[in-house]
Design a protein around this motif. Structure first.
Motif, PDB file in Angstrom:
ATOM      1  N   GLU A   1      36.421  31.466 -48.090  1.00  0.00           N
ATOM      2  CA  GLU A   1      35.835  32.773 -48.559  1.00  0.00           C
ATOM      3  C   GLU A   1      34.609  32.523 -49.636  1.00  0.00           C
ATOM      4  O   GLU A   1      33.564  33.136 -49.198  1.00  0.00           O
ATOM      5  CB  GLU A   1      36.690  33.542 -49.319  1.00  0.00           C
TER       6      GLU A   1
ATOM      7  N   PHE B   1      29.566  42.584 -51.245  1.00  0.00           N
ATOM      8  CA  PHE B   1      29.464  42.122 -50.075  1.00  0.00           C
ATOM      9  C   PHE B   1      30.396  43.011 -49.196  1.00  0.00           C
ATOM     10  O   PHE B   1      30.800  42.526 -47.935  1.00  0.00           O
ATOM     11  CB  PHE B   1      30.435  40.584 -50.063  1.00  0.00           C
ATOM     12  N   THR B   2      31.112  44.004 -49.721  1.00  0.00           N
ATOM     13  CA  THR B   2      32.103  44.760 -48.942  1.00  0.00           C
ATOM     14  C   THR B   2      31.282  45.722 -47.905  1.00  0.00           C
ATOM     15  O   THR B   2      31.684  46.282 -47.053  1.00  0.00           O
ATOM     16  CB  THR B   2      32.840  45.920 -49.749  1.00  0.00           C
TER      17      THR B   2
ATOM     18  N   GLN C   1      31.714  31.406 -47.543  1.00  0.00           N
ATOM     19  CA  GLN C   1      30.967  32.526 -46.547  1.00  0.00           C
ATOM     20  C   GLN C   1      30.316  33.431 -47.411  1.00  0.00           C
ATOM     21  O   GLN C   1      29.088  33.766 -47.252  1.00  0.00           O
ATOM     22  CB  GLN C   1      32.176  33.355 -45.924  1.00  0.00           C
ATOM     23  N   LEU C   2      30.730  33.799 -48.630  1.00  0.00           N
ATOM     24  CA  LEU C   2      30.039  34.648 -49.463  1.00  0.00           C
ATOM     25  C   LEU C   2      28.690  33.935 -49.967  1.00  0.00           C
ATOM     26  O   LEU C   2      27.610  34.439 -50.129  1.00  0.00           O
ATOM     27  CB  LEU C   2      30.755  35.015 -50.822  1.00  0.00           C
TER      28      LEU C   2
ATOM     29  N   SER D   1      26.311  32.429 -59.387  1.00  0.00           N
ATOM     30  CA  SER D   1      27.005  33.120 -58.355  1.00  0.00           C
ATOM     31  C   SER D   1      28.416  32.693 -57.699  1.00  0.00           C
ATOM     32  O   SER D   1      29.110  33.716 -57.415  1.00  0.00           O
ATOM     33  CB  SER D   1      25.780  32.868 -57.157  1.00  0.00           C
TER      34      SER D   1
ATOM     35  N   TYR E   1      31.303  35.488 -57.540  1.00  0.00           N
ATOM     36  CA  TYR E   1      32.123  35.781 -56.299  1.00  0.00           C
ATOM     37  C   TYR E   1      33.622  35.594 -56.587  1.00  0.00           C
ATOM     38  O   TYR E   1      34.419  36.679 -56.237  1.00  0.00           O
ATOM     39  CB  TYR E   1      31.824  34.880 -55.081  1.00  0.00           C
TER      40      TYR E   1
ATOM     41  N   ASN F   1      26.140  34.116 -47.139  1.00  0.00           N
ATOM     42  CA  ASN F   1      25.657  35.453 -46.675  1.00  0.00           C
ATOM     43  C   ASN F   1      24.903  36.185 -48.132  1.00  0.00           C
ATOM     44  O   ASN F   1      24.381  37.153 -47.901  1.00  0.00           O
ATOM     45  CB  ASN F   1      26.781  36.295 -46.366  1.00  0.00           C
ATOM     46  N   ASP F   2      24.894  35.520 -49.180  1.00  0.00           N
ATOM     47  CA  ASP F   2      24.273  35.970 -50.339  1.00  0.00           C
ATOM     48  C   ASP F   2      22.568  36.123 -50.274  1.00  0.00           C
ATOM     49  O   ASP F   2      22.007  34.959 -50.028  1.00  0.00           O
ATOM     50  CB  ASP F   2      24.565  35.238 -51.499  1.00  0.00           C
TER      51      ASP F   2
ATOM     52  N   GLN G   1      35.364  39.107 -56.136  1.00  0.00           N
ATOM     53  CA  GLN G   1      36.104  39.527 -54.930  1.00  0.00           C
ATOM     54  C   GLN G   1      37.475  38.963 -55.024  1.00  0.00           C
ATOM     55  O   GLN G   1      38.231  38.726 -53.890  1.00  0.00           O
ATOM     56  CB  GLN G   1      35.155  38.899 -54.025  1.00  0.00           C
TER      57      GLN G   1
END
Length: 106
Positions: free
Chosen positions: A29, A102-103, A32-33, A10, A14, A36-37, A18
């Motif tokens: 970053e 994630f956008t 945070q990803l 994962s 990212y 929020n995954d 990203q």
């Protein structure tokens, strides 16, 4: 802490998906990803920074990412991570074919 291959994949995903036009992602970053995954377990999210940082370290020592430390002393949030050739190859072989977008998160 034990290594988790799914979390490692994962994190690589990212960075690959990203990435800011070839300049990688900052540690903050990536954290945070990870946090929020929707695929990451709640247990891992409770200690998301520790889990993400540990796995980023493992990925670096395996040669899958290269870390560029922040210019500001003591500012680990802005350490930058980029995939290496080996990191891309590893994702091609082991990564999922699709990654969470994630956008769409507001």
């Amino acid at each position: 802490m034990r290594r988790n291959m799914d979390w490692s994949i994962s994190l690589l995903g990212y960075i690959q998906n990203q990435d800011h036009e070839g300049i990688g992602l900052y540690r903050s970053e990536i954290r945070q990803l990870f946090e929020n995954d929707p695929e990451v377990s709640d247990d891992a999210k409770e200690e998301s920074w520790v889990v993400a940082d540990y796995h980023l370290h493992l990925l670096e020592t395996a040669g899958f990412v290269v870390q560029t430390p922040s210019q500001e002393q003591g500012d680990r949030d802005h350490d930058n991570f980029e995939l290496t050739w080996e990191g891309h190859n590893f994702l091609d072989e082991h990564g999922p074919t699709e990654y969470f977008d994630f956008t769409d998160i507001n």
